[in-house]
Design a protein around this motif. Structure first.
Motif, PDB file in Angstrom:
ATOM      1  N   ALA A  44     -18.481   7.560  -6.406  1.00 50.17           N
ATOM      2  CA  ALA A  44     -18.193   6.301  -5.717  1.00 50.17           C
ATOM      3  C   ALA A  44     -17.193   5.443  -6.491  1.00 50.17           C
ATOM      4  CB  ALA A  44     -19.491   5.524  -5.500  1.00 50.17           C
ATOM      5  N   LYS A  45     -17.260   5.492  -7.805  1.00 47.61           N
ATOM      6  CA  LYS A  45     -16.384   4.635  -8.601  1.00 47.61           C
ATOM      7  C   LYS A  45     -15.044   5.274  -8.934  1.00 47.61           C
ATOM      8  CE  LYS A  45     -16.155   1.711 -12.606  1.00 47.61           C
ATOM      9  NZ  LYS A  45     -15.970   0.369 -12.188  1.00 47.61           N
ATOM     10  N   GLU A  54     -10.533  17.286  -9.926  1.00 44.73           N
ATOM     11  CA  GLU A  54      -9.222  16.731  -9.605  1.00 44.73           C
ATOM     12  C   GLU A  54      -9.169  15.220  -9.766  1.00 44.73           C
ATOM     13  OE1 GLU A  54      -8.567  18.141  -5.661  1.00 44.73           O
ATOM     14  OE2 GLU A  54      -8.225  20.196  -6.310  1.00 44.73           O
ATOM     15  N   ALA A  55     -10.244  14.615 -10.228  1.00 42.23           N
ATOM     16  CA  ALA A  55     -10.312  13.159 -10.363  1.00 42.23           C
ATOM     17  C   ALA A  55      -9.355  12.667 -11.449  1.00 42.23           C
ATOM     18  CB  ALA A  55     -11.735  12.734 -10.704  1.00 42.23           C
ATOM     19  N   LYS A  56      -8.769  11.516 -11.200  1.00 43.57           N
ATOM     20  CA  LYS A  56      -7.877  10.872 -12.168  1.00 43.57           C
ATOM     21  C   LYS A  56      -8.688   9.922 -13.042  1.00 43.57           C
ATOM     22  CE  LYS A  56      -4.178  12.588 -10.221  1.00 43.57           C
ATOM     23  NZ  LYS A  56      -4.056  13.984 -10.442  1.00 43.57           N
ATOM     24  N   LEU A  57      -8.111   9.543 -14.146  1.00 43.93           N
ATOM     25  CA  LEU A  57      -8.773   8.617 -15.057  1.00 43.93           C
ATOM     26  C   LEU A  57      -8.955   7.255 -14.400  1.00 43.93           C
ATOM     27  CD1 LEU A  57      -9.933   8.656 -17.884  1.00 43.93           C
ATOM     28  CD2 LEU A  57      -7.743   7.858 -18.726  1.00 43.93           C
ATOM     29  N   PRO A  61     -11.010   2.552 -16.813  1.00 51.73           N
ATOM     30  CA  PRO A  61     -12.195   3.423 -16.796  1.00 51.73           C
ATOM     31  C   PRO A  61     -13.172   3.035 -17.904  1.00 51.73           C
ATOM     32  CG  PRO A  61     -10.398   4.549 -17.852  1.00 51.73           C
ATOM     33  CD  PRO A  61      -9.848   3.239 -17.348  1.00 51.73           C
ATOM     34  N   SER A  62     -14.424   3.347 -17.686  1.00 48.49           N
ATOM     35  CA  SER A  62     -15.421   3.091 -18.715  1.00 48.49           C
ATOM     36  C   SER A  62     -15.244   4.084 -19.864  1.00 48.49           C
ATOM     37  CB  SER A  62     -16.835   3.233 -18.130  1.00 48.49           C
ATOM     38  OG  SER A  62     -17.094   4.575 -17.801  1.00 48.49           O
ATOM     39  N   PHE A  63     -15.841   3.771 -20.992  1.00 47.96           N
ATOM     40  CA  PHE A  63     -15.770   4.667 -22.149  1.00 47.96           C
ATOM     41  C   PHE A  63     -16.411   6.013 -21.820  1.00 47.96           C
ATOM     42  CE2 PHE A  63     -17.633   6.344 -26.088  1.00 47.96           C
ATOM     43  CZ  PHE A  63     -16.468   6.524 -26.816  1.00 47.96           C
ATOM     44  N   CYS A  69     -13.861  12.797 -18.994  1.00 49.06           N
ATOM     45  CA  CYS A  69     -12.566  13.340 -18.574  1.00 49.06           C
ATOM     46  C   CYS A  69     -11.891  14.115 -19.704  1.00 49.06           C
ATOM     47  CB  CYS A  69     -11.652  12.222 -18.074  1.00 49.06           C
ATOM     48  SG  CYS A  69     -12.119  11.621 -16.444  1.00 49.06           S
ATOM     49  N   GLU A  70     -12.123  13.708 -20.934  1.00 43.02           N
ATOM     50  CA  GLU A  70     -11.563  14.443 -22.070  1.00 43.02           C
ATOM     51  C   GLU A  70     -12.184  15.836 -22.185  1.00 43.02           C
ATOM     52  OE1 GLU A  70     -11.049  14.065 -26.904  1.00 43.02           O
ATOM     53  OE2 GLU A  70     -11.651  12.318 -25.749  1.00 43.02           O
TER      54      GLU A  70
END
Length: 133
Positions: A44-45, A54-57, A61-63, A69-70
């Motif tokens: 959702a966020k 495939e989500a982008k940063l 973004p939260s920590f 993502c890393e």
């Protein structure tokens, strides 16, 4: 923490690598259990119109999201698609071939843009559609 277990430590060789491994487990949970509460919150966020891989940063973004993502690239490097019915996998943009040197389709045929792997299969016999191939 990085001391050997015999010296009273926990025996972690590299805390950063251990952290990435634990974050990789979280990535795997987001992929394999998309109906969990955590996965739904992240979706959702951060990736409402796409999937986790495939989500982008995103902006601000939260920590936690930045850390997950890393680790996503590590999970991506060690995972492969299970084709199934082929309805969720794009022919051209996703690494679904069972080849380690190049798992992507390398053609530039405009007819395959935004097509799913399911269009390459004959659903009744579960064979490849040789006419399209």
């Amino acid at each position: 923490m990085t001391k050997h277990k015999h010296a009273g430590g926990l025996g972690f060789r590299c805390l950063r690598d251990f952290n990435i491994a634990m974050l990789g487990k979280q990535c795997w949970q987001l992929i394999t259990n998309p109906d969990s509460l955590v996965a739904q919150l992240f979706k959702a966020k951060y990736f409402t119109n796409t999937n986790f891989m495939e989500a982008k940063l995103g902006s601000s973004p939260s920590f936690i999201w930045r850390s997950i993502c890393e680790a996503r690239s590590i999970v991506s490097a060690g995972s492969s698609w299970r084709i199934g019915n082929g309805m969720d996998i794009q022919i051209l943009n996703q690494p679904w071939l069972n080849r380690s040197e190049n798992p992507y389709i390398s053609t530039v045929s405009p007819s395959l843009v935004n097509q799913k792997v399911a269009s390459l299969l004959i659903t009744d016999s579960k064979d490849w559609n040789l006419d399209i191939l």
